[in-house]
Design a protein around this motif. Structure first.
Motif, PDB file in Angstrom:
ATOM      1  N   ASP A 177       0.780  -1.123  -0.091  1.00 26.23           N
ATOM      2  CA  ASP A 177       0.066  -0.233   0.101  1.00 26.23           C
ATOM      3  C   ASP A 177       0.757   1.266  -0.008  1.00 26.23           C
ATOM      4  OD1 ASP A 177      -2.283  -1.447   0.070  1.00 26.23           O
ATOM      5  OD2 ASP A 177      -1.979  -1.792   2.118  1.00 26.23           O
ATOM      6  N   VAL A 178       2.322   1.109   0.250  1.00 26.00           N
ATOM      7  CA  VAL A 178       2.903   2.442   0.113  1.00 26.00           C
ATOM      8  C   VAL A 178       3.827   2.302  -1.064  1.00 26.00           C
ATOM      9  CG1 VAL A 178       4.611   3.391   1.897  1.00 26.00           C
ATOM     10  CG2 VAL A 178       3.163   1.787   2.642  1.00 26.00           C
ATOM     11  N   ALA A 179       3.677   3.268  -1.896  1.00 26.79           N
ATOM     12  CA  ALA A 179       4.412   3.101  -3.118  1.00 26.79           C
ATOM     13  C   ALA A 179       5.523   4.334  -2.991  1.00 26.79           C
ATOM     14  CB  ALA A 179       3.548   3.387  -4.215  1.00 26.79           C
ATOM     15  N   PRO A 217       9.258  15.265   4.681  1.00 28.03           N
ATOM     16  CA  PRO A 217       8.055  16.212   4.674  1.00 28.03           C
ATOM     17  C   PRO A 217       6.778  15.556   4.867  1.00 28.03           C
ATOM     18  CG  PRO A 217       9.315  16.187   2.444  1.00 28.03           C
ATOM     19  CD  PRO A 217       9.912  15.044   3.531  1.00 28.03           C
ATOM     20  N   PRO A 218       5.779  16.556   5.264  1.00 26.92           N
ATOM     21  CA  PRO A 218       4.464  15.837   5.526  1.00 26.92           C
ATOM     22  C   PRO A 218       3.743  15.186   4.052  1.00 26.92           C
ATOM     23  CG  PRO A 218       4.568  18.239   6.045  1.00 26.92           C
ATOM     24  CD  PRO A 218       5.925  17.871   5.646  1.00 26.92           C
ATOM     25  N   GLY A 219       3.154  14.195   4.563  1.00 27.77           N
ATOM     26  CA  GLY A 219       2.519  13.624   3.443  1.00 27.77           C
ATOM     27  C   GLY A 219       3.010  12.723   2.624  1.00 27.77           C
ATOM     28  N   THR A 220       4.162  12.434   3.161  1.00 28.72           N
ATOM     29  CA  THR A 220       5.098  11.348   2.194  1.00 28.72           C
ATOM     30  C   THR A 220       4.933  10.045   2.607  1.00 28.72           C
ATOM     31  OG1 THR A 220       7.082  12.061   3.646  1.00 28.72           O
ATOM     32  CG2 THR A 220       6.915  12.770   1.449  1.00 28.72           C
ATOM     33  N   THR A 223       3.637   8.049   8.365  1.00 26.69           N
ATOM     34  CA  THR A 223       2.721   7.274   9.094  1.00 26.69           C
ATOM     35  C   THR A 223       2.187   5.776   8.519  1.00 26.69           C
ATOM     36  OG1 THR A 223       1.704   9.361   9.915  1.00 26.69           O
ATOM     37  CG2 THR A 223       0.446   7.570  10.490  1.00 26.69           C
ATOM     38  N   LEU A 224       1.994   6.245   7.246  1.00 24.88           N
ATOM     39  CA  LEU A 224       1.507   4.923   6.460  1.00 24.88           C
ATOM     40  C   LEU A 224       2.394   3.673   6.473  1.00 24.88           C
ATOM     41  CD1 LEU A 224      -0.976   4.172   4.577  1.00 24.88           C
ATOM     42  CD2 LEU A 224       0.506   4.649   2.821  1.00 24.88           C
ATOM     43  N   HIS A 358      -3.169   4.129  -5.603  1.00 31.74           N
ATOM     44  CA  HIS A 358      -4.530   4.891  -5.161  1.00 31.74           C
ATOM     45  C   HIS A 358      -5.607   4.718  -6.743  1.00 31.74           C
ATOM     46  CE1 HIS A 358      -3.664   6.642  -1.540  1.00 31.74           C
ATOM     47  NE2 HIS A 358      -2.361   6.590  -1.625  1.00 31.74           N
ATOM     48  N   ALA A 383       0.299  11.998  -0.267  1.00 36.72           N
ATOM     49  CA  ALA A 383      -0.968  12.355   0.269  1.00 36.72           C
ATOM     50  C   ALA A 383      -1.510  13.357  -0.813  1.00 36.72           C
ATOM     51  CB  ALA A 383      -0.905  13.131   1.512  1.00 36.72           C
ATOM     52  N   ALA A 386      -2.949  11.177  -3.749  1.00 34.40           N
ATOM     53  CA  ALA A 386      -4.275  10.396  -3.019  1.00 34.40           C
ATOM     54  C   ALA A 386      -5.252  11.261  -3.219  1.00 34.40           C
ATOM     55  CB  ALA A 386      -3.950   9.874  -1.640  1.00 34.40           C
TER      56      ALA A 386
HETATM   57  P1  ADP Z   1       2.937  11.320   6.769  1.00 38.07           P
HETATM   58  O1  ADP Z   1       2.909  10.668   7.844  1.00 38.07           O
HETATM   59  O2  ADP Z   1       4.250  11.357   6.065  1.00 38.07           O
HETATM   60  O3  ADP Z   1       2.667  12.982   6.791  1.00 38.07           O
HETATM   61  P2  ADP Z   1       0.690   9.850   5.889  1.00 38.07           P
HETATM   62  O4  ADP Z   1       1.547   8.652   5.919  1.00 38.07           O
HETATM   63  O5  ADP Z   1      -0.220  10.263   6.859  1.00 38.07           O
HETATM   64  O6  ADP Z   1       1.889  10.983   5.693  1.00 38.07           O
HETATM   65  O7  ADP Z   1       0.196  10.005   4.468  1.00 38.07           O
HETATM   66  C1  ADP Z   1      -1.197  10.358   4.416  1.00 38.07           C
HETATM   67  C2  ADP Z   1      -1.983   9.734   3.246  1.00 38.07           C
HETATM   68  O8  ADP Z   1      -1.219  10.148   1.809  1.00 38.07           O
HETATM   69  C3  ADP Z   1      -1.795   8.130   3.330  1.00 38.07           C
HETATM   70  O9  ADP Z   1      -3.054   7.766   4.257  1.00 38.07           O
HETATM   71  C4  ADP Z   1      -1.877   7.677   2.044  1.00 38.07           C
HETATM   72  O10 ADP Z   1      -3.207   7.651   1.558  1.00 38.07           O
HETATM   73  C5  ADP Z   1      -1.223   8.778   1.073  1.00 38.07           C
HETATM   74  N1  ADP Z   1       0.076   8.503   0.850  1.00 38.07           N
HETATM   75  C6  ADP Z   1       1.126   9.215   1.366  1.00 38.07           C
HETATM   76  N2  ADP Z   1       2.319   8.687   1.035  1.00 38.07           N
HETATM   77  C7  ADP Z   1       2.077   7.498   0.257  1.00 38.07           C
HETATM   78  C8  ADP Z   1       2.849   6.531  -0.297  1.00 38.07           C
HETATM   79  N3  ADP Z   1       4.175   6.617  -0.466  1.00 38.07           N
HETATM   80  N4  ADP Z   1       2.162   5.535  -1.098  1.00 38.07           N
HETATM   81  C9  ADP Z   1       0.938   5.440  -1.124  1.00 38.07           C
HETATM   82  N5  ADP Z   1       0.247   6.374  -0.398  1.00 38.07           N
HETATM   83  C10 ADP Z   1       0.760   7.543   0.046  1.00 38.07           C
END
Ligand code: ADP
Ligand code: MG
Ligand code: ZN
Length: 633
Positions: A177-179, A217-220, A223-224, A358, A383, A386
């Motif tokens: 799920d993480v790409a 950075p945020p959204g990368t 957390t996932l 996605h 993020a 998505a």
């Molecule tokens: P971060 O914690 O780095 O701020 P998140 O893990 O919360 O980012 O990412 C938020 C959402 O963005 C995830 O739930 C997912 O849907 C999407 N996303 C972010 N990075 C990826 C990734 N590398 N591959 C697939 N989906 C991603």
């Protein structure tokens, strides 16, 4: 269970108060129904004269005298009603000796009750009761809250507040799920193995790491990724966000960390995920106003907990931050977060694979290639992508189409970059001014060779901007030349320059505000970070503009007054030179500008190719080959 504690605690306080007041009242010695009429609540009154008559008539059998002879309860029989016993209350004129004598003579049993002062033990209890109950109440409140989870901001938060950490027994997220973050995934694959087969490492004496720091950075997808590790290893996932630690009451953060580790130890093997660790883990003693006790206590607790368990006990702590540079060095020491994995924004291939993940559950038009979307979205994080596909799907549904097409993707990209589309202005002076402003950006962008080419110009407002000029930056460019930075400064000044030339100095507007901010920040960075001014190749400032973040404060104050004056001077000179050049270009191309403005007002949006073909009719354009959009408003 928790509910019950809370219930008891909430009731205990008022109950205690009520009891206490009752006791105090008893203790005060005042007359009280219960002492006067111990056996029967419904006591009727009788006059003193009637009482004397009753005594004479021999109907009185017993007298209890209270209050130093002021009140009495009399037991009398009624011969007419089969000698039924009545209890009557009488007010006496005082404890007269004659009355006692009469009672004696008549053979009536009587008793004199002394005024009630509370017995010493009871009094003590009465005084202690209040604090005891209060303390008891507090303990109960604290007890119940430590093991409860719930929303923030409850009115009463004493000491240990709600453990606001989440536990997921199964995250359900897998590495698939993480790409687009291949390297990070490779590094983290090992962590999964640590959790699944620790023997493989411990048998050869290898120490399993306790902490892994994800930096990006945020959204990368940090957390996932953390969830994916838990998902792959099939272990529970405990998570807590650093920003939640920093609470009103000192000690809350620390107790929360303690609770978190306690729960985690009961559930090994498991993952503890601490998001935004920089919120607590910032370099100590560097904040404005002399540090933050609460934050430091929390950090210390975290360090203590991390040191407090054995390396191979099956807990792996993963923390995420976008700024590893501000973290306290104690956090990064061996045995703590000694592994760092960087999670970078995806490149074009990464974006493609994220789009593939996605789009799994979305209908995409056969004509539309994911690759073209990936090419169109440099700088987008996972993020963002998505979000892009989701926005496009919403637009598709709104337009009642079968599948997501190019126009939905385009609109969604614009919306994510620049905000919601607004209503275009009606034709008039404002609209003309905005048109000149945007055309100014676009013209400079087209005529300055080092500038990214124009993708489109529009007068349709988006977000805060009344008009927008979009540029296509070079794909995946990592190094930016001095000429490019200068071109960007000029491009950003193009809007103001056009207003200035066309409408005059007095008529320039606030519309250029954000352009000018950008210019200032670019110029300053050229001087202080990139060594691109007459001051020469010196780094004169820390990596960040944010004074309040940890270490930067110190770096800043290292700069002397003289140097800082020189910096300002250089910035001013650089911007002035760029602005003069920009004004020149605008003046020399006034004719093209007028033409472009007429067209833009009519059409509201003009794409880059059309713009260039018109400019080419008037002057020669330096050539540049680019693809994807950024913007200037
Ligand atoms: P971060 O914690 O780095 O701020 P998140 O893990 O919360 O980012 O990412 C938020 C959402 O963005 C995830 O739930 C997912 O849907 C999407 N996303 C972010 N990075 C990826 C990734 N590398 N591959 C697939 N989906 C991603
Ligand atoms: Mg996150
Ligand atoms: Zn502008």
């Amino acid at each position: 269970m928790n509910q019950r504690w809370r219930f008891i605690a909430l009731w205990l306080l008022p109950l205690g108060l009520a009891l206490l007041l009752g006791w105090q009242f008893l203790g005060s010695g005042g007359i009280n129904e219960s002492t006067v009429a111990p056996r029967n609540a419904a006591v009727s009154r009788m006059s003193y004269g009637r009482f004397l008559d009753y005594v004479k008539a021999g109907r009185v059998t017993a007298v209890d005298i209270y209050d130093g002879g002021r009140n009495a309860v009399v037991e009398a029989v009624d011969p007419e009603l089969d000698n039924r016993v009545e209890r009557l209350r009488v007010e006496l004129p005082g404890l007269a000796p004659e009355l006692i004598n009469t009672l004696k003579n008549e053979g009536i049993s009587f008793d004199v009750h002394q005024p009630r002062t509370s017995p010493p033990a009871l009094g003590l209890l009465g005084n202690l009761l209040f604090p005891l109950l209060l303390i008891g109440g507090l303990i109960l409140l604290a007890r119940r809250s430590s093991s409860m989870s719930g929303g923030p901001g409850q009115a009463m938060q004493f000491g240990k507040t709600k453990a606001r950490f989440a536990m997921e027994a199964e995250t359900g997220v897998k590495f698939d799920d993480v790409a687009g973050v291949t390297e990070a995934k490779q590094d983290l694959q090992e962590v999964v193995t640590f959790l699944k087969q620790p023997e493989r490492f411990t048998s050869v004496g290898a120490q399993i790491p306790k902490g892994v720091l994800l930096v990006g950075p945020p959204g990368t997808g940090k957390t996932l990724l953390a969830k994916a590790i838990a998902g792959e290893a099939e272990v529970p996932f405990f998570s807590l966000s650093g920003s939640e630690f920093v609470e009103m009451f000192v000690g809350v953060g620390a107790s929360r960390v303690r609770d978190l580790f306690k729960r985690a130890k009961e559930n090994t093997p498991c993952i503890i995920f601490i998001d935004e660790i920089d919120a607590v883990g910032r370099q100590r003693g560097a904040g404005i106003g002399g540090g933050n006790d609460e934050r430091e206590q929390t950090l210390n607790q975290l360090l203590t907990e991390m040191d407090g368990f054995e390396g191979n006990s099956g807990i792996i702590i993963i923390a995420a931050t976008n700024r590893a540079d501000v973290l306290d060095s104690a956090l990064l020491r061996p045995g703590r977060f000694d592994r760092q994995v960087s999670v970078d924004p995806p490149d074009i291939k990464g974006r493609l694979s994220i789009l593939e993940v996605h789009s799994r559950n979305k209908k995409i038009d056969g004509e539309l290639s994911l690759e073209s979307i990936a090419r169109r979205t440099p700088g987008f994080t996972g993020a963002d992508l998505a979000n892009l596909l989701n926005e496009a799907a919403i637009l598709t549904a709104r337009r009642r189409k079968e599948s997501i097409g190019l126009s939905e993707i385009d609109d969604a990209v614009d919306r994510i970059i620049a905000g919601m589309e607004g209503q275009p202005l009606t034709d008039g002076r404002s609209k003309r001014l905005i048109a000149y402003h945007e055309v100014g950006h676009a013209l400079i962008g087209t005529l300055v060779k080092a500038h990214d080419p124009v993708q489109k110009v529009t007068l349709i407002p988006r977000g805060q901007a009344q008009g927008l000029t979009w540029f296509s930056p070079d794909e995946e460019q990592t190094l930016v030349s001095r000429a490019q930075l200068k071109a960007r400064i000029m491009g950003a000044l193009g809007g103001r320059a056009a207003e200035d030339v066309v409408f005059g100095h007095a008529e320039v507007t606030t519309g250029a505000g954000s352009d000018i901010q950008q210019v200032a920040s670019m110029a300053r960075q050229m001087v202080t970070r990139f060594g691109m001014s007459d001051l020469g190749p010196m780094s004169l400032e820390g990596g960040s503009q944010e004074v309040f973040l940890g270490r930067d404060l110190m770096t800043r104050s290292d700069i002397s007054d003289t140097i800082s004056r020189q910096i300002d001077e250089q910035v001013r000179k650089m911007v002035k030179r760029c602005y003069d050049e920009t004004i020149d270009i605008v003046k020399q191309n006034r004719e093209v500008m007028d033409r472009l403005v007429e067209l833009l007002i009519e059409k509201e949006t003009m794409d880059g190719d059309e713009l260039r073909s018109i400019v080419a009719e008037f002057t020669s354009i330096p050539d540049k080959e680019r693809t994807a959009p950024i913007l200037n408003s």
